[in-house]
Write a protein that holds these residues in place. Sequence first.
Motif, PDB file in Angstrom:
ATOM      1  N   ARG A  42       0.829  -1.214   0.000  1.00 47.10           N
ATOM      2  CA  ARG A  42       0.000   0.000   0.000  1.00 47.10           C
ATOM      3  C   ARG A  42       0.860   1.259   0.000  1.00 47.10           C
ATOM      4  N   SER A  43       1.947   1.218   0.744  1.00 51.47           N
ATOM      5  CA  SER A  43       2.858   2.359   0.779  1.00 51.47           C
ATOM      6  C   SER A  43       3.464   2.596  -0.596  1.00 51.47           C
ATOM      7  N   HIS A  48       3.129   5.580  -6.085  1.00 57.52           N
ATOM      8  CA  HIS A  48       2.741   5.621  -7.499  1.00 57.52           C
ATOM      9  C   HIS A  48       1.624   6.637  -7.722  1.00 57.52           C
ATOM     10  N   LYS A  49       0.657   6.645  -6.826  1.00 57.24           N
ATOM     11  CA  LYS A  49      -0.458   7.595  -6.946  1.00 57.24           C
ATOM     12  C   LYS A  49       0.052   9.036  -6.885  1.00 57.24           C
ATOM     13  N   GLU A  50       1.000   9.287  -5.999  1.00 54.00           N
ATOM     14  CA  GLU A  50       1.562  10.635  -5.891  1.00 54.00           C
ATOM     15  C   GLU A  50       2.302  11.016  -7.169  1.00 54.00           C
ATOM     16  N   SER A  51       3.010  10.058  -7.767  1.00 56.99           N
ATOM     17  CA  SER A  51       3.712  10.317  -9.033  1.00 56.99           C
ATOM     18  C   SER A  51       2.720  10.602 -10.152  1.00 56.99           C
ATOM     19  N   GLU A  52       1.617   9.849 -10.185  1.00 52.44           N
ATOM     20  CA  GLU A  52       0.587  10.082 -11.190  1.00 52.44           C
ATOM     21  C   GLU A  52      -0.023  11.472 -11.012  1.00 52.44           C
ATOM     22  N   ALA A  53      -0.292  11.853  -9.775  1.00 48.89           N
ATOM     23  CA  ALA A  53      -0.861  13.179  -9.507  1.00 48.89           C
ATOM     24  C   ALA A  53       0.104  14.270  -9.968  1.00 48.89           C
TER      25      ALA A  53
END
Length: 137
Positions: A42-43, A48-53
């Motif tokens: 999850r971490s 990855h989500k932060e990079s996508e954002a």
Amino acid sequence: MAKKARAAAAIPNPANPETVNKLLDRWDAIQEERASDLGAYRSKCKGHKESEAAIFTEAEARGVPPKLLRKDIKIRALERSIREIESTVEEDEFADWEAICKATEDRDTKKPTDADQRKASDKAANKQALDDFTEND
């Protein structure tokens, strides 16, 4: 008497508490390891989500509408899925599959959706209302 002997033989030995506790200890250790792995996963996904954002933030800063970029990303993913499905069509099925696809294309191009019909109806009604309004001036 023979029935009682067979019935007694069918009953398993009672569980050894020491054995049960060792099995439960192993089970608990696996569950703890699984929870730890899940937390690490999850971490990593959060990263990855932060990079996508950040990509969408940069896109907006460079004049690329993030909403349209998201749509393009979704279309590309769907197209990859379609290609993946298409690759599963066997050679001996190909002619039949092409015929089905052609029939579906013809059907879809001939029949407007309910939403399209409502939009056309709304546009026509709005145009008529505008024409009626401007005629009275």
